[in-house]
Design a protein around this motif. Sequence first.
Motif, PDB file in Angstrom:
ATOM      1  N   ASP A 175      24.255  62.281  90.843  1.00  0.00           N
ATOM      2  CA  ASP A 175      23.817  62.280  89.445  1.00  0.00           C
ATOM      3  C   ASP A 175      24.135  60.989  88.708  1.00  0.00           C
ATOM      4  OD1 ASP A 175      26.468  62.966  89.903  1.00  0.00           O
ATOM      5  OD2 ASP A 175      26.675  64.031  88.008  1.00  0.00           O
ATOM      6  N   SER A 176      25.050  60.164  89.271  1.00  0.00           N
ATOM      7  CA  SER A 176      25.470  58.994  88.488  1.00  0.00           C
ATOM      8  C   SER A 176      24.301  58.039  88.294  1.00  0.00           C
ATOM      9  CB  SER A 176      26.645  58.283  89.172  1.00  0.00           C
ATOM     10  OG  SER A 176      26.242  57.733  90.391  1.00  0.00           O
ATOM     11  N   GLY A 177      24.152  57.569  87.090  1.00  0.00           N
ATOM     12  CA  GLY A 177      23.104  56.600  86.775  1.00  0.00           C
ATOM     13  C   GLY A 177      21.723  57.189  86.608  1.00  0.00           C
ATOM     14  N   LEU A 178      21.604  58.509  86.589  1.00  0.00           N
ATOM     15  CA  LEU A 178      20.274  59.110  86.436  1.00  0.00           C
ATOM     16  C   LEU A 178      20.048  59.579  84.999  1.00  0.00           C
ATOM     17  CD1 LEU A 178      19.838  61.367  89.601  1.00  0.00           C
ATOM     18  CD2 LEU A 178      19.036  59.032  89.221  1.00  0.00           C
ATOM     19  N   ASP A 179      18.823  59.373  84.489  1.00  0.00           N
ATOM     20  CA  ASP A 179      18.501  59.972  83.201  1.00  0.00           C
ATOM     21  C   ASP A 179      18.149  61.441  83.439  1.00  0.00           C
ATOM     22  OD1 ASP A 179      15.791  60.243  83.960  1.00  0.00           O
ATOM     23  OD2 ASP A 179      15.342  58.217  83.226  1.00  0.00           O
ATOM     24  N   ILE A 180      17.960  62.178  82.371  1.00  0.00           N
ATOM     25  CA  ILE A 180      17.849  63.630  82.510  1.00  0.00           C
ATOM     26  C   ILE A 180      16.622  64.045  83.327  1.00  0.00           C
ATOM     27  CG2 ILE A 180      16.749  63.965  80.248  1.00  0.00           C
ATOM     28  CD1 ILE A 180      19.372  66.299  81.896  1.00  0.00           C
ATOM     29  N   ASP A 181      15.519  63.289  83.179  1.00  0.00           N
ATOM     30  CA  ASP A 181      14.309  63.631  83.946  1.00  0.00           C
ATOM     31  C   ASP A 181      14.527  63.416  85.438  1.00  0.00           C
ATOM     32  OD1 ASP A 181      12.989  64.302  81.654  1.00  0.00           O
ATOM     33  OD2 ASP A 181      12.109  62.296  81.378  1.00  0.00           O
ATOM     34  N   ALA A 182      15.117  62.258  85.758  1.00  0.00           N
ATOM     35  CA  ALA A 182      15.392  61.952  87.158  1.00  0.00           C
ATOM     36  C   ALA A 182      16.389  62.956  87.725  1.00  0.00           C
ATOM     37  CB  ALA A 182      15.922  60.534  87.294  1.00  0.00           C
ATOM     38  N   LEU A 183      17.364  63.337  86.904  1.00  0.00           N
ATOM     39  CA  LEU A 183      18.371  64.306  87.333  1.00  0.00           C
ATOM     40  C   LEU A 183      17.725  65.639  87.680  1.00  0.00           C
ATOM     41  CD1 LEU A 183      21.572  64.733  87.430  1.00  0.00           C
ATOM     42  CD2 LEU A 183      21.254  65.914  85.270  1.00  0.00           C
ATOM     43  N   LYS A 184      16.790  66.077  86.834  1.00  0.00           N
ATOM     44  CA  LYS A 184      16.107  67.360  87.078  1.00  0.00           C
ATOM     45  C   LYS A 184      15.304  67.304  88.368  1.00  0.00           C
ATOM     46  CE  LYS A 184      15.865  69.531  82.724  1.00  0.00           C
ATOM     47  NZ  LYS A 184      16.206  70.051  81.742  1.00  0.00           N
ATOM     48  N   LEU A 185      14.666  66.147  88.592  1.00  0.00           N
ATOM     49  CA  LEU A 185      13.851  65.965  89.785  1.00  0.00           C
ATOM     50  C   LEU A 185      14.703  66.030  91.054  1.00  0.00           C
ATOM     51  CD1 LEU A 185      10.828  65.298  90.249  1.00  0.00           C
ATOM     52  CD2 LEU A 185      11.523  62.912  90.505  1.00  0.00           C
ATOM     53  N   VAL A 186      15.824  65.316  90.997  1.00  0.00           N
ATOM     54  CA  VAL A 186      16.742  65.310  92.137  1.00  0.00           C
ATOM     55  C   VAL A 186      17.277  66.725  92.374  1.00  0.00           C
ATOM     56  CG1 VAL A 186      19.073  64.572  92.785  1.00  0.00           C
ATOM     57  CG2 VAL A 186      17.386  62.871  92.098  1.00  0.00           C
ATOM     58  N   ALA A 187      17.668  67.388  91.282  1.00  0.00           N
ATOM     59  CA  ALA A 187      18.212  68.744  91.399  1.00  0.00           C
ATOM     60  C   ALA A 187      17.165  69.703  91.964  1.00  0.00           C
ATOM     61  CB  ALA A 187      18.685  69.228  90.031  1.00  0.00           C
ATOM     62  N   HIS A 188      15.928  69.519  91.543  1.00  0.00           N
ATOM     63  CA  HIS A 188      14.841  70.353  92.053  1.00  0.00           C
ATOM     64  C   HIS A 188      14.716  70.187  93.569  1.00  0.00           C
ATOM     65  CE1 HIS A 188      10.967  72.266  92.532  1.00  0.00           C
ATOM     66  NE2 HIS A 188      10.446  71.137  92.988  1.00  0.00           N
ATOM     67  N   GLY A 189      14.794  68.923  94.023  1.00  0.00           N
ATOM     68  CA  GLY A 189      14.737  68.641  95.460  1.00  0.00           C
ATOM     69  C   GLY A 189      15.871  69.325  96.203  1.00  0.00           C
ATOM     70  N   VAL A 190      17.058  69.238  95.635  1.00  0.00           N
ATOM     71  CA  VAL A 190      18.234  69.840  96.283  1.00  0.00           C
ATOM     72  C   VAL A 190      18.107  71.362  96.288  1.00  0.00           C
ATOM     73  CG1 VAL A 190      20.736  70.145  96.144  1.00  0.00           C
ATOM     74  CG2 VAL A 190      19.721  67.889  95.698  1.00  0.00           C
ATOM     75  N   ASN A 191      17.729  71.929  95.142  1.00  0.00           N
ATOM     76  CA  ASN A 191      17.629  73.394  95.042  1.00  0.00           C
ATOM     77  C   ASN A 191      16.608  73.967  96.019  1.00  0.00           C
ATOM     78  OD1 ASN A 191      19.618  73.870  93.142  1.00  0.00           O
ATOM     79  ND2 ASN A 191      18.247  73.403  91.429  1.00  0.00           N
ATOM     80  N   SER A 192      15.531  73.198  96.228  1.00  0.00           N
ATOM     81  CA  SER A 192      14.495  73.701  97.132  1.00  0.00           C
ATOM     82  C   SER A 192      15.009  73.751  98.567  1.00  0.00           C
ATOM     83  CB  SER A 192      13.247  72.818  97.050  1.00  0.00           C
ATOM     84  OG  SER A 192      13.508  71.575  97.661  1.00  0.00           O
ATOM     85  N   MET A 193      16.124  73.084  98.807  1.00  0.00           N
ATOM     86  CA  MET A 193      16.676  73.077 100.160  1.00  0.00           C
ATOM     87  C   MET A 193      17.818  74.076 100.345  1.00  0.00           C
ATOM     88  SD  MET A 193      16.559  69.192 101.401  1.00  0.00           S
ATOM     89  CE  MET A 193      16.928  69.760 103.054  1.00  0.00           C
ATOM     90  N   ARG A 194      18.168  74.754  99.272  1.00  0.00           N
ATOM     91  CA  ARG A 194      19.229  75.767  99.430  1.00  0.00           C
ATOM     92  C   ARG A 194      18.719  76.862 100.344  1.00  0.00           C
ATOM     93  NH1 ARG A 194      22.507  76.282  93.769  1.00  0.00           N
ATOM     94  NH2 ARG A 194      23.775  77.674  95.030  1.00  0.00           N
ATOM     95  N   SER A 195      19.535  77.211 101.330  1.00  0.00           N
ATOM     96  CA  SER A 195      19.114  78.298 102.209  1.00  0.00           C
ATOM     97  C   SER A 195      20.341  78.926 102.863  1.00  0.00           C
ATOM     98  CB  SER A 195      18.136  77.794 103.272  1.00  0.00           C
ATOM     99  OG  SER A 195      18.841  77.226 104.346  1.00  0.00           O
ATOM    100  N   ASN A 196      20.109  80.058 103.504  1.00  0.00           N
ATOM    101  CA  ASN A 196      21.223  80.818 104.071  1.00  0.00           C
ATOM    102  C   ASN A 196      21.889  80.146 105.259  1.00  0.00           C
ATOM    103  OD1 ASN A 196      21.092  82.868 102.239  1.00  0.00           O
ATOM    104  ND2 ASN A 196      19.572  84.044 103.436  1.00  0.00           N
ATOM    105  N   ASP A 197      21.177  79.201 105.861  1.00  0.00           N
ATOM    106  CA  ASP A 197      21.816  78.567 107.023  1.00  0.00           C
ATOM    107  C   ASP A 197      22.253  77.120 106.738  1.00  0.00           C
ATOM    108  OD1 ASP A 197      19.385  77.416 106.917  1.00  0.00           O
ATOM    109  OD2 ASP A 197      18.676  78.148 108.865  1.00  0.00           O
TER     110      ASP A 197
END
Lengths: 258, 388
Positions: A175-197
Amino acid sequence: MALLEIKGLHAKVGEREILKGIDLTVDRGEVHAIMGPNGSGKSTLAQVLAGRELYQVTGGRVTYDGKELLEMAPEERAQAGIFLAFQYPVEIPGVSNMYFLKAALNTIRKSQGLEELDAMDFLNLIREKMTLMKMDQTLLNRPVNTGFSGGEKKRNEIFQMAVLEPRLAILDETDSGLDIDALKLVAHGVNSMRSNDRGMVVVTHYQRLLNEIVPDYVHVLAEGKIVKSGGKELALELEAGGYAALGIYDEAETVGKP
Amino acid sequence: MTAATQQTGVWLDAFTRQKAAEAWIMELRQAAFARFAELGFPTTHDEEWRFTNVAPIARAEFAVRPAVGRAVGLSTSNLEEARDILGKHASHQENAFVALNAAFLDNVTFIRIPRGAVMEQPIEITFDAGEANGHAHHPRTLIVVGADAHCTIVEKYTGSGSYFTNAVTEIVAGDGAVVDHYKVQLEDESAFHVATLKTTLGRSANFSTHNISLGGALVRNDIGATLSEGTEAIINGLYVVNGTQHVDNHTTIDHAKPHGTSHELYKGILDGKATAVFNGRIMVRKDAQKTDSKQTNKNLVLSDEAVINTKPELQIFADDVRCTHGATIGQLDAESLFYLQSRGIGKEQARNLLTYAFAKDIVDRIKVQSLRDSLERVLFEKFHEYSH
């Protein structure tokens, strides 16, 4: 068997001891946040797990999927499914993003007994992941991270993670150095990869990333040790009272205060 | 008997047994051989040759063979027209190797591009020594580019065995001419290669040269460019040496008139016990105000035993100029290596990839695609890139 088990981990750089006995267990499907002030050892922990030789491990044990992690070379760890999203992604002039990613993916696939992807399949995979991260196609032909803005570099890290599909993802201050839009985008990418394994370790100084990537567990690191662990509410506590509320000195919090 | 007379004796026999030629060429040969006899081969006591010991060439007894330049893209012109130009830019007075080359003047590859002509295809000149063990050849090239003409020239040097290539190339570019020159040296790794390139560039001419040095046991390049008013010159080079190879690049950029621009980038990769020299002289004469000159030499040293000597030599006599220079000597970046490894790429492959990337910076600047492609392949193999 836990995905990652850290017991009594000590590490130093030069003569300076940075990690002074870390215990942490991360299981599949879990997201662990590691918070702490600057200099607490967060980034060191992330880099030690990825195998950076700069740090010398002086004690403790780390098992990953039952294997002795500390005995593995950095590339072996990556091939076994560990991914570190760098706090400061490295610029590599002369190596195109595309070539780099294809070499990485195919080396990892080969080590796992899978067939290498041909140019067509690779391109299809890349396009899908680029759409996910809203990345410009031209970035593919540019040298790795070279001339990228801070935000583009961080997005590129998560894009690589999406392509390589690790089993343990370690995000070092993504998150360091990211503005809020970029942060949301990065978080979206990470969240889409959350899985049980898949397990995740999210290292951050600030709570704001954890509004977007909601962790299952939060650990507070200070002076090389985990001083407090709890659920996601611990992050909110820190947000309200700062590290000082836990009796931890934070250089960043004192700056600019009377 | 002095060293010079001893050396002269070795070459004298071949010199006297040369095939006769037109009177003016015979005269030039005579004058050049006399000069060679005076100079003798340089030793490491000469400042210009401090780090390059040519004793193995001086001691050897080579059999002289005619140099055959195969030119593709254009037929060669009548040498008679070159009478007033040949040897005027690379003078036998200055240097023993140029003198020796002129003493054995034969088969000059002479190319003349008429004023205003635009050559779409590159002109390729290949000097292949062939099976040349124990032989010496003296390739000679003269390229005269008319005002406002455009052309691309590729010189290639190859061969096999332990032999001696002593090449001299002169390029004269008229006002407003655009000339891209490439020299690719892929000699046998037990060959000796000494090459002199002298260019004289007209007003507002635009010149670039890329000097790629990959082969040879002992290699020396002397590159000189004289700029006129508003001339732009790019002087780039790449050397890759391993084992006991030695390569020495001496460049001289002479800003003789105002408003000239020169950009120079030489990159080197050294492994094993290889040694390299970069000596970059930049002259800015009193008249040459508003000169803009930048020189960079970057070296990647992959072993503890490889040695690089790098030296800028700035001689500035004008006061309103911008001249910068810099040299770096380094190893592969540990952080970059770790980054690649952290993505699953093995250490050896990561090293090769970064080494290749260092060289690619120069290769990417080559405008002739076929040449770029073939060099990429050669470098790929050199750095043991794994195949895809």
